[in-house]
Scaffold this active site. Structure first.
Site, PDB file in Angstrom:
ATOM      1  N   GLY A  69       1.845   1.635  -3.509  1.00  0.00           N
ATOM      2  CA  GLY A  69       0.651   1.840  -4.325  1.00  0.00           C
ATOM      3  C   GLY A  69       0.052   3.219  -4.181  1.00  0.00           C
ATOM      4  O   GLY A  69      -0.446   3.805  -5.148  1.00  0.00           O
ATOM      5  N   ASP A  70       0.113   3.773  -2.974  1.00  0.00           N
ATOM      6  CA  ASP A  70      -0.375   5.122  -2.727  1.00  0.00           C
ATOM      7  C   ASP A  70       0.369   6.113  -3.630  1.00  0.00           C
ATOM      8  O   ASP A  70      -0.245   6.950  -4.296  1.00  0.00           O
ATOM      9  CB  ASP A  70      -0.174   5.473  -1.249  1.00  0.00           C
ATOM     10  CG  ASP A  70      -0.546   6.904  -0.924  1.00  0.00           C
ATOM     11  OD1 ASP A  70      -1.654   7.342  -1.289  1.00  0.00           O
ATOM     12  OD2 ASP A  70       0.283   7.602  -0.287  1.00  0.00           O
ATOM     13  N   ALA A  71       1.678   5.997  -3.678  1.00  0.00           N
ATOM     14  CA  ALA A  71       2.495   6.904  -4.494  1.00  0.00           C
ATOM     15  C   ALA A  71       2.254   6.691  -5.984  1.00  0.00           C
ATOM     16  O   ALA A  71       2.131   7.657  -6.746  1.00  0.00           O
ATOM     17  CB  ALA A  71       3.971   6.709  -4.160  1.00  0.00           C
ATOM     18  N   ALA A 101       0.825  -1.207   0.000  1.00  0.00           N
ATOM     19  CA  ALA A 101       0.000   0.000   0.000  1.00  0.00           C
ATOM     20  C   ALA A 101       0.859   1.258   0.000  1.00  0.00           C
ATOM     21  O   ALA A 101       0.508   2.263  -0.636  1.00  0.00           O
ATOM     22  CB  ALA A 101      -0.944  -0.012   1.200  1.00  0.00           C
TER      23      ALA A 101
END
Length: 141
Positions: free
Chosen positions: A22-24, A19
């Site tokens: 994935g956030d970036a 995550a």
């Protein structure tokens, strides 16, 4: 590290680490989209980006992905790894459930990035953009 070792390494990462990346990755896709639209003022960019990247938006997008039967079994597996991961941070301005679902959303994007599925990642990011812009996203509470 050869390809086989890299493949094994990302599969062993916990959902929070997936995550984190994935956030970036998702945020860069959204920022690029907004700049491509001609937005340039930082406060304008930040305000618009929230429609796409907030925990509430990401939870709504996952609901649409399920409704549209968009994800593969493997993608659902990595989403669930993120959603079910033990997090030591707390939800800000949203429920714990929404926060966990959005963590799963981000883990999915982290998995796609680390597994070298750039085309699939871009397809899903574009799909998310289209859903937000079409007004299909029901923002979670």
């Amino acid at each position: 590290m050869d390809d086989a070792e890299q493949n094994l390494a990302f599969r062993q990462l916990n959902g929070i680490a997936l995550a984190y990346l994935g956030d970036a990755v998702y945020e860069v896709s959204i920022r690029r989209h907004l700049i491509d639209q001609g937005l340039t003022r930082p406060n304008q960019l930040q305000h618009k980006a929230t429609r796409y990247v907030s925990a509430k938006a990401q939870a709504g997008l996952i609901a649409l992905m399920e409704e549209d039967d968009l994800l593969t079994d493997e993608e659902w597996y990595f989403y669930k790894r993120g959603r079910n991961a033990k997090s030591y941070t707390h939800a800000k301005n949203t429920s714990v459930i929404t926060y966990r679902v959005s963590t799963g959303f981000e883990a999915l994007f982290g998995f796609l990035s680390l597994s070298g599925q750039a085309e699939r990642l871009q397809t899903l990011a574009q799909w998310c953009i289209e859903q937000v812009e079409a007004g299909r996203v029901r923002y979670a509470k």
